[in-house]
Design a protein around this motif. Sequence first.
Motif, mmCIF file in Angstrom:
data_model
loop_
_atom_site.group_PDB
_atom_site.id
_atom_site.type_symbol
_atom_site.label_atom_id
_atom_site.label_comp_id
_atom_site.label_asym_id
_atom_site.label_seq_id
_atom_site.Cartn_x
_atom_site.Cartn_y
_atom_site.Cartn_z
ATOM 1 N N GLU A 92 -18.007 -23.161 22.678
ATOM 2 C CA GLU A 92 -18.593 -24.307 21.981
ATOM 3 C C GLU A 92 -19.049 -25.346 22.992
ATOM 4 O O GLU A 92 -18.478 -25.462 24.077
ATOM 5 C CB GLU A 92 -17.554 -24.987 21.084
ATOM 6 N N ASP A 93 -20.056 -26.116 22.612
ATOM 7 C CA ASP A 93 -20.451 -27.265 23.423
ATOM 8 C C ASP A 93 -19.636 -28.470 22.973
ATOM 9 O O ASP A 93 -19.554 -28.772 21.791
ATOM 10 C CB ASP A 93 -21.938 -27.567 23.260
ATOM 11 N N ARG A 94 -19.011 -29.139 23.932
ATOM 12 C CA ARG A 94 -18.226 -30.342 23.655
ATOM 13 C C ARG A 94 -18.621 -31.422 24.640
ATOM 14 O O ARG A 94 -18.373 -31.297 25.833
ATOM 15 C CB ARG A 94 -16.726 -30.063 23.836
ATOM 16 N N ASP A 95 -19.232 -32.439 24.150
ATOM 17 C CA ASP A 95 -19.612 -33.573 24.991
ATOM 18 C C ASP A 95 -20.368 -33.133 26.244
ATOM 19 O O ASP A 95 -20.092 -33.594 27.349
ATOM 20 C CB ASP A 95 -18.371 -34.392 25.382
ATOM 21 N N CYS A 104 -16.726 -25.220 26.113
ATOM 22 C CA CYS A 104 -15.292 -25.069 25.859
ATOM 23 C C CYS A 104 -15.055 -23.680 25.271
ATOM 24 O O CYS A 104 -15.750 -23.260 24.353
ATOM 25 C CB CYS A 104 -14.849 -26.148 24.874
ATOM 26 N N LEU A 105 -14.083 -22.965 25.807
ATOM 27 C CA LEU A 105 -13.675 -21.675 25.258
ATOM 28 C C LEU A 105 -12.589 -21.930 24.225
ATOM 29 O O LEU A 105 -11.570 -22.553 24.532
ATOM 30 C CB LEU A 105 -13.150 -20.755 26.362
ATOM 31 N N ILE A 138 -6.173 -22.253 21.166
ATOM 32 C CA ILE A 138 -6.200 -22.626 22.585
ATOM 33 C C ILE A 138 -7.635 -22.995 22.921
ATOM 34 O O ILE A 138 -8.563 -22.238 22.628
ATOM 35 C CB ILE A 138 -5.728 -21.461 23.477
ATOM 36 N N GLU A 139 -7.804 -24.162 23.514
ATOM 37 C CA GLU A 139 -9.134 -24.608 23.938
ATOM 38 C C GLU A 139 -9.087 -24.923 25.431
ATOM 39 O O GLU A 139 -8.200 -25.653 25.881
ATOM 40 C CB GLU A 139 -9.581 -25.825 23.140
#
Length: 98
Positions: free
Chosen positions: A30-33, A37-38, A89-90
């Motif tokens: 995912e895109d985070r800021d 992020c996995l 888990i991230e």
Amino acid sequence: MAIHELAVNAVKYGALSSPEGHVTVVWHVEDRDGAQCLRIEWTETGIPVIAHAPRRSGFGTELLTQTVPYQLRGTSTLTFKPGGLQCIIELPAKGVLQ
């Protein structure tokens, strides 16, 4: 190591210790800021004896809640619910995925 602990606990105490149990593992990036992020979602279902969170935390819980944030700069959450559990888990994807 975290996935290994989840698998070992699933065999000993969780979904993989019962013919009715199931483990589902889903992961995506995912895109985070502005950073990737996995996200790994481990879900166990069909556990007849789990009604609430364990009273004490063992090595696996400590590994997930303390080692993942410290060594991998990630987060992990364990949610115990009737009949199963979910662990999310991230991790920052940089350095994990190449």
